[in-house]
Design an enzyme around this catalytic site. Structure first.
Site, PDB file in Angstrom:
ATOM      1  N   ARG A  59      -6.402  27.110 -19.691  1.00  0.00           N
ATOM      2  CA  ARG A  59      -6.779  25.747 -19.288  1.00  0.00           C
ATOM      3  C   ARG A  59      -7.781  25.156 -20.276  1.00  0.00           C
ATOM      4  NH1 ARG A  59      -9.129  25.892 -13.208  1.00  0.00           N
ATOM      5  NH2 ARG A  59      -6.932  26.320 -12.905  1.00  0.00           N
ATOM      6  N   LYS A  95      -6.676  35.315 -18.520  1.00  0.00           N
ATOM      7  CA  LYS A  95      -6.722  33.854 -18.506  1.00  0.00           C
ATOM      8  C   LYS A  95      -7.499  33.385 -19.730  1.00  0.00           C
ATOM      9  CE  LYS A  95      -5.512  30.467 -15.595  1.00  0.00           C
ATOM     10  NZ  LYS A  95      -4.344  30.371 -14.732  1.00  0.00           N
ATOM     11  N   THR A 165       8.808  27.637  -8.303  1.00  0.00           N
ATOM     12  CA  THR A 165       7.603  27.561  -7.451  1.00  0.00           C
ATOM     13  C   THR A 165       7.950  26.892  -6.123  1.00  0.00           C
ATOM     14  OG1 THR A 165       6.194  27.418  -9.399  1.00  0.00           O
ATOM     15  CG2 THR A 165       5.210  26.751  -7.318  1.00  0.00           C
TER      16      THR A 165
END
Ligand SMILES: NC(=O)c1ccc[n+]([C@@H]2O[C@H](COP(=O)([O-])OP(=O)(O)OC[C@H]3O[C@@H](n4cnc5c(N)ncnc54)[C@H](O)[C@@H]3O)[C@@H](O)[C@H]2O)c1
Length: 382
Positions: A59, A95, A165
């Site tokens: 991110r 991450k 999803t």
């Protein structure tokens, strides 16, 4: 935060502290990436590689402080260990976070530099999009490393993740229905959907196909309008803050995290919760409050694992039917977690965590069986 290394002379006692190592003690590795030429400042956190190389999105956010960025990377990478374990993916948890404003600071060179850092980890970390990053960013990173997952179809990837999803959410809702009512028939059942974006809109379509009635909300008037028109009288638009209190059977949060909290739980009239949003519970203790209130909460990281199932599968070569059949297993996973929560009188979140920890422990034992000093003789070739 302080990181003071001890002196190399063993006779001199270190007066420094290891606060940083205390902070990252749950994690295998944390990498700080700094490239002044492109302005890249990033942190890659690898939480656990017991099940395989770490896999998790990257991110990009204009974090206020370094500590905020590190905190996010540590928390999210641990979450990915559980999410991959729950999905039975052969990947561990990791991450990446890039410190910067996604609206102003993105350049192809910055993502190429990030790709070089990922490549330096020699296959320990695979990544792709998350909040603030888009597929095109990782097309640039992919020029420097093969460790990119979730690429567009034209680059050999699996494409849009919201399709599996949304299917995983439908299967989870069916598992909740089965537990609540003893069958999966959704005809005439009422659902409150928060967020009609890539996932929420598709979930709404699936539910309409199954004969359900909907309450819907979004901050985008256009998104609401499109759905209400499509639903032909089967969907009612409500204001953003009214979605919690509607007279529905199941709440389907598909927008933002932290929406299950002291204020919203008081308003909920539903019997179950199953939705796409990450980190729906503001705090873990809200799982207990939901249980005490008799609301069946399907843990978000299993419910929404269709996307990571596709991304992990893509690394074996994209194959939609394989992804869809694996996504179907979400139904059984949710059913088992709900049952275990009931029989052991624990929250559904605790039950989900136990399933993941069991998978990790089983693999840890196998890993030690095959560790170099315990390798069977026929494997040793000097
Ligand atoms: N896309 C995936 O494959 C995937 C996978 C796992 C988890 N998730 C999670 O699911 C959620 C939805 O993902 P998405 O890909 O559909 O995102 P999206 O950005 O396409 O859609 C989110 C929607 O929520 C709306 N929204 C934002 N704040 C809102 C609010 N306060 N009230 C009502 N609506 C609001 C937005 O207008 C938007 O339409 C996110 O939390 C995401 O992290 C997505």
């Amino acid at each position: 935060m302080t990181l003071t290394l001890p002196t190399e002379n063993p006779n001199i006692q270190s007066t420094g502290s290891f606060d940083m190592f205390t902070k990252i003690q749950d994690h295998e590795q944390v990498v700080f990436c700094n490239d002044p030429e492109t302005g890249l400042k990033a942190i890659i956190a690898i939480h656990d590689t017991t099940l395989g190389p770490a896999l998790g999105g990257t991110r990009m956010r204009p974090y206020h402080t370094f500590e905020d960025a590190l905190e996010d990377a540590l928390r999210l990478s641990k979450g990915m260990t559980y999410k991959n374990a729950a999905a039975d993916n052969d990947f561990g948890g990791g991450k990446g976070v890039i410190i910067g404003d996604p609206m102003k600071d993105k350049t192809p060179e910055l993502f190429r530099a990030y790709g070089q850092f990922i490549d330096s980890l020699k296959g320990r970390f695979y990544t792709g999009t998350d909040m603030g990053t888009v597929l095109d960013d990782f097309v640039h990173a992919h020029k420097e490393t093969n460790c990119i997952a979730g690429l567009p179809e034209e680059y050999g990837g699996g494409g849009e993740t919201s399709i599996p999803t949304a299917l995983g959410i439908l299967y989870s809702i069916q598992a909740v229905a089965n537990t609540l009512w003893g069958h999966e028939n959704l005809t005439g059942k009422r659902f409150a959907i928060q967020g009609l974006g890539k996932v929420g809109y598709k979930v709404a379509e699936h539910l309409l196909e199954h004969g359900a009635d909907l309450y819907v909300t979004d901050v985008s008037e256009e998104a609401i309008q499109a759905l209400v028109e499509k639903a032909g009288g089967k969907a009612k638009a409500v204001k953003n803050d009214e979605i919690y209190g509607v007279d529905a059977d199941v709440f389907v949060p598909c927008a933002i995290g932290g929406i299950i909290n002291d204020q919203t739980i008081d308003q909920l009239k539903v019997k179950g919760i199953a939705g796409a949003a990450n980190n729906q519970l503001l705090h873990e203790n809200h799982a207990k409050i939901l249980k005490d209130k008799g609301i069946l909460y399907a843990p978000d990281y299993i419910v929404n694992s269709g996307g990571v199932i596709q991304v992990a599968d893509e690394l074996y070569g994209p194959n939609k039917s394989r992804v869809l059949s694996k996504t179907k297993t979400i139904y059984r996973s949710i059913l088992e977690v709900l049952k275990q929560s009931e029989t052991e009188n624990i929250t559904t979140l605790e039950a989900a965590n136990l399933v993941c920890e069991k998978r990790l422990n089983v693999r840890k034992q196998r890993a030690s069986f095959f560790s170099p000093n315990k390798r069977p003789k026929w494997e040793v070739r000097y």
